[in-house]
Design an enzyme around this catalytic site. Structure first.
Site, PDB file in Angstrom:
ATOM      1  N   ASN A  10      20.544  59.355 -12.040  1.00  0.00           N
ATOM      2  CA  ASN A  10      21.085  59.862 -10.575  1.00  0.00           C
ATOM      3  C   ASN A  10      22.192  60.686 -10.492  1.00  0.00           C
ATOM      4  OD1 ASN A  10      22.588  60.008  -8.158  1.00  0.00           O
ATOM      5  ND2 ASN A  10      23.054  58.158  -7.863  1.00  0.00           N
ATOM      6  N   LYS A  12      23.727  62.596  -8.370  1.00  0.00           N
ATOM      7  CA  LYS A  12      24.224  62.481  -7.647  1.00  0.00           C
ATOM      8  C   LYS A  12      24.271  64.024  -7.555  1.00  0.00           C
ATOM      9  CE  LYS A  12      26.251  58.496  -8.600  1.00  0.00           C
ATOM     10  NZ  LYS A  12      27.660  57.118  -8.682  1.00  0.00           N
ATOM     11  N   HIS A  96      21.714  54.010  -1.523  1.00  0.00           N
ATOM     12  CA  HIS A  96      22.866  53.881  -2.452  1.00  0.00           C
ATOM     13  C   HIS A  96      24.064  53.790  -1.788  1.00  0.00           C
ATOM     14  CE1 HIS A  96      25.506  55.037  -5.817  1.00  0.00           C
ATOM     15  NE2 HIS A  96      24.759  55.897  -6.496  1.00  0.00           N
ATOM     16  N   GLU A  98      26.968  54.776  -2.255  1.00  0.00           N
ATOM     17  CA  GLU A  98      27.645  56.109  -1.765  1.00  0.00           C
ATOM     18  C   GLU A  98      26.811  56.606  -0.183  1.00  0.00           C
ATOM     19  OE1 GLU A  98      27.150  57.863  -5.110  1.00  0.00           O
ATOM     20  OE2 GLU A  98      27.993  57.311  -6.448  1.00  0.00           O
ATOM     21  N   GLU A 168      24.365  47.589  -7.706  1.00  0.00           N
ATOM     22  CA  GLU A 168      24.573  47.748  -8.181  1.00  0.00           C
ATOM     23  C   GLU A 168      26.173  47.684  -7.323  1.00  0.00           C
ATOM     24  OE1 GLU A 168      23.099  52.575  -9.654  1.00  0.00           O
ATOM     25  OE2 GLU A 168      23.804  52.336  -7.593  1.00  0.00           O
ATOM     26  N   GLY A 174      31.193  54.286 -11.215  1.00  0.00           N
ATOM     27  CA  GLY A 174      32.322  55.418 -11.107  1.00  0.00           C
ATOM     28  C   GLY A 174      33.308  54.930 -11.699  1.00  0.00           C
ATOM     29  N   SER A 214      27.988  51.953 -14.476  1.00  0.00           N
ATOM     30  CA  SER A 214      29.474  52.416 -15.644  1.00  0.00           C
ATOM     31  C   SER A 214      28.429  51.971 -17.213  1.00  0.00           C
ATOM     32  CB  SER A 214      30.521  51.920 -15.837  1.00  0.00           C
ATOM     33  OG  SER A 214      31.396  52.826 -14.682  1.00  0.00           O
TER      34      SER A 214
HETATM   35  P1  13P Z   1      28.147  55.602 -12.489  1.00  0.00           P
HETATM   36  O1  13P Z   1      26.921  55.001 -13.778  1.00  0.00           O
HETATM   37  O2  13P Z   1      29.203  56.521 -12.756  1.00  0.00           O
HETATM   38  O3  13P Z   1      29.225  53.889 -12.409  1.00  0.00           O
HETATM   39  O4  13P Z   1      27.067  56.005 -11.324  1.00  0.00           O
HETATM   40  C1  13P Z   1      26.284  54.272 -11.269  1.00  0.00           C
HETATM   41  C2  13P Z   1      24.846  54.382  -9.798  1.00  0.00           C
HETATM   42  O5  13P Z   1      25.937  54.868  -8.906  1.00  0.00           O
HETATM   43  C3  13P Z   1      23.855  55.104 -10.181  1.00  0.00           C
HETATM   44  O6  13P Z   1      23.042  55.128  -8.356  1.00  0.00           O
END
Ligand code: 13P
Length: 255
Positions: A10, A12, A96, A98, A168, A174, A214
């Site tokens: 992803n 982002k 997601h 976010e 997740e 992150g 992560s």
């Molecule tokens: P990270 O791997 O940067 O923690 O992000 C995970 C994520 O949100 C994948 O959709």
């Protein structure tokens, strides 16, 4: 294992179309035509077409990060499933955290998108997971259950064969903090039990449940070795072909 691992990146809001093309070309040369592990890259909308061309002759699949659940029309700023299929996207990330947080997406709206994606031949990667506050309050399994059953409302067993669940934990995204393999396995196992209750043993056994938060080369072997972890949805470590390639290798070793 009967379930094929998925390693999905992803990206982002990272990578211009040109940068995306470069990264995708590197990933395509690592994967080549090897489909032992299903590898998916999910760039921003504007990079989809060039990434699609860069992975064309490889086994790498394309995914989008969102869609709008209408065919076409007056929805300024939105992108339809048909537009995504036109650039050969196969997957779409939905729900997601976010998007839940910054864009206030509800389980009902996410559910609408899940169903519309399936009707329009895109495979949803449905994301669910608790915040730190919810985990500390002992609410993890309740939150995951509500998001899972809310997101899947009205999806039948045949829809489930085209859908991936991503667990997740929000506090691990992150942040560099990863769920331990045991913590992740506990939730993945619960998700599989919920699928058994809601559908059947067969659906639960076939559905892929991937972990995100992560995930990186240093922790991937242990996470992927858990019985109910069928891959990863990777943010930061998917932006570099070396670390993403190492994650693909981890899954290949276990396949
Ligand atoms: P990270 O791997 O940067 O923690 O992000 C995970 C994520 O949100 C994948 O959709």
């Amino acid at each position: 294992m009967s379930r094929k691992y998925i390693i999905a990146g992803n990206w982002k809001m990272n990578k211009t179309p040109e940068e995306g093309k470069e990264l995708a070309s590197e990933i395509a040369s690592i994967v080549s035509k090897d489909a032992t592990v299903e590898v998916v890259v999910c760039p921003a909308f504007v990079a989809l077409e060039r990434v699609s061309q860069a992975i064309e002759s490889s086994a790498v699949r394309l995914g989008a990060q969102n869609l709008y659940p209408k065919t076409s029309g007056a929805y300024t700023g939105e992108v339809s499933p048909e537009m995504l299929r036109a650039v050969f996207a196969k997957y779409v990330i939905l729900g997601h955290s976010e998007r839940r947080e910054h864009f206030h997406e509800s389980d009902a709206f996410i559910n609408e998108k899940v169903k519309f994606s399936l009707e329009n031949l895109l495979k949803p990667i449905l994301c669910i997971g608790e915040t730190l506050e919810q985990r500390e309050a002992g609410e993890t399994l309740d939150v995951v259950k509500t998001q899972l059953l809310g997101g899947l409302d009205g999806v039948d067993a045949s829809g489930m064969s085209n859908l991936v669940i991503a667990y997740e934990p929000v506090w691990a995204i992150g942040t560099g903090k990863t769920a331990t393999p045991e913590m992740a396995q506990e939730v993945h196992g619960s998700i599989r039990s919920l699928l058994k209750e809601a559908y059947s043993d067969a659906v639960a056994a076939k559905t892929r449940i991937i972990y995100g938060g992560s995930m990186k080369p240093a922790n991937a072997d242990d996470l992927l070795a858990q019985p109910d972890i069928d891959g990863g949805l990777i943010g930061g470590a998917s932006l570099d072909s070396k670390s993403f390639g190492d994650l693909i290798d981890s899954a290949r070793k276990l396949s």
